[in-house]
Design a protein around this motif. Structure first.
Motif, PDB file in Angstrom:
ATOM      1  N   ILE A   1       0.845  -1.190   0.000  1.00  0.00           N
ATOM      2  CA  ILE A   1       0.000   0.000   0.000  1.00  0.00           C
ATOM      3  C   ILE A   1       0.884   1.244   0.000  1.00  0.00           C
ATOM      4  CG2 ILE A   1      -1.813   1.256   1.209  1.00  0.00           C
ATOM      5  CD1 ILE A   1      -2.497  -1.455   2.572  1.00  0.00           C
ATOM      6  N   PRO A   2       1.007   1.897  -1.136  1.00  0.00           N
ATOM      7  CA  PRO A   2       1.837   3.114  -1.180  1.00  0.00           C
ATOM      8  C   PRO A   2       1.113   4.279  -0.495  1.00  0.00           C
ATOM      9  CG  PRO A   2       0.798   2.765  -3.297  1.00  0.00           C
ATOM     10  CD  PRO A   2       0.440   1.575  -2.439  1.00  0.00           C
ATOM     11  N   PRO A   3       1.879   5.253  -0.011  1.00  0.00           N
ATOM     12  CA  PRO A   3       1.240   6.439   0.583  1.00  0.00           C
ATOM     13  C   PRO A   3       0.410   7.201  -0.446  1.00  0.00           C
ATOM     14  CG  PRO A   3       3.572   6.356   1.129  1.00  0.00           C
ATOM     15  CD  PRO A   3       3.324   5.280   0.117  1.00  0.00           C
ATOM     16  N   ILE A   4      -0.700   7.754   0.005  1.00  0.00           N
ATOM     17  CA  ILE A   4      -1.567   8.538  -0.868  1.00  0.00           C
ATOM     18  C   ILE A   4      -0.934   9.912  -1.048  1.00  0.00           C
ATOM     19  CG2 ILE A   4      -3.833   9.612  -1.100  1.00  0.00           C
ATOM     20  CD1 ILE A   4      -4.946   7.292   0.559  1.00  0.00           C
ATOM     21  N   ALA A   5      -0.774  10.341  -2.279  1.00  0.00           N
ATOM     22  CA  ALA A   5      -0.151  11.624  -2.628  1.00  0.00           C
ATOM     23  C   ALA A   5       1.257  11.722  -2.065  1.00  0.00           C
ATOM     24  CB  ALA A   5      -1.018  12.791  -2.159  1.00  0.00           C
ATOM     25  N   GLY A   6       1.876  10.589  -1.783  1.00  0.00           N
ATOM     26  CA  GLY A   6       3.236  10.574  -1.278  1.00  0.00           C
ATOM     27  C   GLY A   6       3.372  10.996   0.169  1.00  0.00           C
ATOM     28  N   VAL A   7       2.262  11.299   0.841  1.00  0.00           N
ATOM     29  CA  VAL A   7       2.331  11.831   2.202  1.00  0.00           C
ATOM     30  C   VAL A   7       1.507  11.019   3.200  1.00  0.00           C
ATOM     31  CG1 VAL A   7       1.919  13.859   3.631  1.00  0.00           C
ATOM     32  CG2 VAL A   7       2.628  14.152   1.267  1.00  0.00           C
ATOM     33  N   ILE A   8       0.288  10.672   2.854  1.00  0.00           N
ATOM     34  CA  ILE A   8      -0.635  10.035   3.799  1.00  0.00           C
ATOM     35  C   ILE A   8      -0.490   8.519   3.718  1.00  0.00           C
ATOM     36  CG2 ILE A   8      -3.043   9.760   4.451  1.00  0.00           C
ATOM     37  CD1 ILE A   8      -3.544  12.491   3.128  1.00  0.00           C
ATOM     38  N   ASP A   9      -0.051   7.933   4.819  1.00  0.00           N
ATOM     39  CA  ASP A   9       0.164   6.495   4.896  1.00  0.00           C
ATOM     40  C   ASP A   9      -1.061   5.845   5.539  1.00  0.00           C
ATOM     41  OD1 ASP A   9       1.264   3.984   4.936  1.00  0.00           O
ATOM     42  OD2 ASP A   9       2.633   4.400   6.604  1.00  0.00           O
ATOM     43  N   ILE A  10      -1.816   5.094   4.756  1.00  0.00           N
ATOM     44  CA  ILE A  10      -3.007   4.430   5.291  1.00  0.00           C
ATOM     45  C   ILE A  10      -2.732   2.975   5.675  1.00  0.00           C
ATOM     46  CG2 ILE A  10      -4.612   5.924   4.060  1.00  0.00           C
ATOM     47  CD1 ILE A  10      -5.085   3.495   2.159  1.00  0.00           C
ATOM     48  N   SER A  11      -1.490   2.530   5.530  1.00  0.00           N
ATOM     49  CA  SER A  11      -1.181   1.144   5.866  1.00  0.00           C
ATOM     50  C   SER A  11      -1.450   0.812   7.331  1.00  0.00           C
ATOM     51  CB  SER A  11       0.253   0.800   5.480  1.00  0.00           C
ATOM     52  OG  SER A  11       1.173   1.611   6.157  1.00  0.00           O
ATOM     53  N   PRO A  12      -1.250   1.723   8.310  1.00  0.00           N
ATOM     54  CA  PRO A  12      -1.615   1.361   9.683  1.00  0.00           C
ATOM     55  C   PRO A  12      -3.112   1.093   9.857  1.00  0.00           C
ATOM     56  CG  PRO A  12      -0.108   3.212   9.720  1.00  0.00           C
ATOM     57  CD  PRO A  12      -0.491   2.983   8.293  1.00  0.00           C
ATOM     58  N   LEU A  13      -3.934   1.806   9.134  1.00  0.00           N
ATOM     59  CA  LEU A  13      -5.377   1.571   9.209  1.00  0.00           C
ATOM     60  C   LEU A  13      -5.720   0.183   8.676  1.00  0.00           C
ATOM     61  CD1 LEU A  13      -8.210   2.660   9.793  1.00  0.00           C
ATOM     62  CD2 LEU A  13      -8.226   3.592   7.486  1.00  0.00           C
ATOM     63  N   VAL A  14      -5.140  -0.176   7.549  1.00  0.00           N
ATOM     64  CA  VAL A  14      -5.369  -1.505   6.972  1.00  0.00           C
ATOM     65  C   VAL A  14      -4.804  -2.578   7.903  1.00  0.00           C
ATOM     66  CG1 VAL A  14      -4.897  -2.989   4.992  1.00  0.00           C
ATOM     67  CG2 VAL A  14      -5.390  -0.565   4.639  1.00  0.00           C
ATOM     68  N   ALA A  15      -3.654  -2.295   8.526  1.00  0.00           N
ATOM     69  CA  ALA A  15      -3.043  -3.249   9.449  1.00  0.00           C
ATOM     70  C   ALA A  15      -3.937  -3.472  10.674  1.00  0.00           C
ATOM     71  CB  ALA A  15      -1.670  -2.750   9.876  1.00  0.00           C
ATOM     72  N   LEU A  16      -4.552  -2.417  11.179  1.00  0.00           N
ATOM     73  CA  LEU A  16      -5.458  -2.562  12.322  1.00  0.00           C
ATOM     74  C   LEU A  16      -6.693  -3.377  11.955  1.00  0.00           C
ATOM     75  CD1 LEU A  16      -5.283   0.996  13.882  1.00  0.00           C
ATOM     76  CD2 LEU A  16      -4.515  -1.131  14.924  1.00  0.00           C
ATOM     77  N   ILE A  17      -7.227  -3.148  10.771  1.00  0.00           N
ATOM     78  CA  ILE A  17      -8.387  -3.919  10.324  1.00  0.00           C
ATOM     79  C   ILE A  17      -8.017  -5.392  10.166  1.00  0.00           C
ATOM     80  CG2 ILE A  17      -9.993  -4.248   8.392  1.00  0.00           C
ATOM     81  CD1 ILE A  17      -9.882  -1.153   8.030  1.00  0.00           C
ATOM     82  N   ALA A  18      -6.849  -5.653   9.572  1.00  0.00           N
ATOM     83  CA  ALA A  18      -6.399  -7.037   9.387  1.00  0.00           C
ATOM     84  C   ALA A  18      -6.162  -7.712  10.735  1.00  0.00           C
ATOM     85  CB  ALA A  18      -5.133  -7.065   8.549  1.00  0.00           C
ATOM     86  N   LEU A  19      -5.589  -6.985  11.678  1.00  0.00           N
ATOM     87  CA  LEU A  19      -5.345  -7.536  13.014  1.00  0.00           C
ATOM     88  C   LEU A  19      -6.660  -7.913  13.679  1.00  0.00           C
ATOM     89  CD1 LEU A  19      -3.217  -8.092  15.239  1.00  0.00           C
ATOM     90  CD2 LEU A  19      -3.617  -5.756  16.028  1.00  0.00           C
ATOM     91  N   ASN A  20      -7.654  -7.085  13.522  1.00  0.00           N
ATOM     92  CA  ASN A  20      -8.971  -7.362  14.097  1.00  0.00           C
ATOM     93  C   ASN A  20      -9.587  -8.610  13.463  1.00  0.00           C
ATOM     94  OD1 ASN A  20     -11.300  -7.147  15.536  1.00  0.00           O
ATOM     95  ND2 ASN A  20     -12.016  -5.282  14.561  1.00  0.00           N
ATOM     96  N   PHE A  21      -9.492  -8.736  12.144  1.00  0.00           N
ATOM     97  CA  PHE A  21     -10.023  -9.923  11.465  1.00  0.00           C
ATOM     98  C   PHE A  21      -9.294 -11.190  11.893  1.00  0.00           C
ATOM     99  CE2 PHE A  21     -11.776  -7.205   7.866  1.00  0.00           C
ATOM    100  CZ  PHE A  21     -13.085  -7.420   8.244  1.00  0.00           C
ATOM    101  N   VAL A  22      -7.984 -11.113  12.020  1.00  0.00           N
ATOM    102  CA  VAL A  22      -7.209 -12.284  12.442  1.00  0.00           C
ATOM    103  C   VAL A  22      -7.599 -12.684  13.862  1.00  0.00           C
ATOM    104  CG1 VAL A  22      -4.879 -13.076  13.023  1.00  0.00           C
ATOM    105  CG2 VAL A  22      -5.288 -11.905  10.869  1.00  0.00           C
ATOM    106  N   GLY A  23      -7.750 -11.697  14.730  1.00  0.00           N
ATOM    107  CA  GLY A  23      -8.166 -11.994  16.102  1.00  0.00           C
ATOM    108  C   GLY A  23      -9.521 -12.653  16.160  1.00  0.00           C
ATOM    109  N   GLN A  24     -10.463 -12.158  15.367  1.00  0.00           N
ATOM    110  CA  GLN A  24     -11.794 -12.764  15.335  1.00  0.00           C
ATOM    111  C   GLN A  24     -11.740 -14.168  14.740  1.00  0.00           C
ATOM    112  OE1 GLN A  24     -14.388 -10.079  13.279  1.00  0.00           O
ATOM    113  NE2 GLN A  24     -14.371  -8.563  14.914  1.00  0.00           N
TER     114      GLN A  24
END
Length: 86
Positions: free
Chosen positions: A52-75
């Protein structure tokens, strides 16, 4: 057993959130706590940053995706444990 897994997932979620918040303050990221959180969180976050590359070279959304994935794995782990504990 499921309570322990939920607690560990919740603790790691808070660690990820703290690490992301520390990334906004460069001096805080270089502190003792920032370095420890970096060693614990960066290996997990680097998996998502590869895809997941940063949006516009500045905004990194990978932590958000990582948190969602962590929640799914936990469930998923909780569901598997519930299935086998019957």
């Amino acid at each position: 057993m499921i309570g322990y897994i939920d607690t560990l997932i919740q603790i790691y979620t808070y660690m990820l959130i703290a690490y992301v918040l520390l990334s906004w303050l460069p001096a805080a990221k270089e502190s003792f706590v920032g370095e420890i959180l970096g060693k614990l969180c960066e290996p997990y976050l680097s998996i998502f940053r590869r895809f997941i590359p940063p949006i516009a070279g500045v905004i990194d959304i990978s932590p958000l995706v990582a948190l969602i994935a962590l929640n799914f794995v936990g469930q998923g782990i909780a569901a598997i444990l519930l299935f086998f504990m019957r």
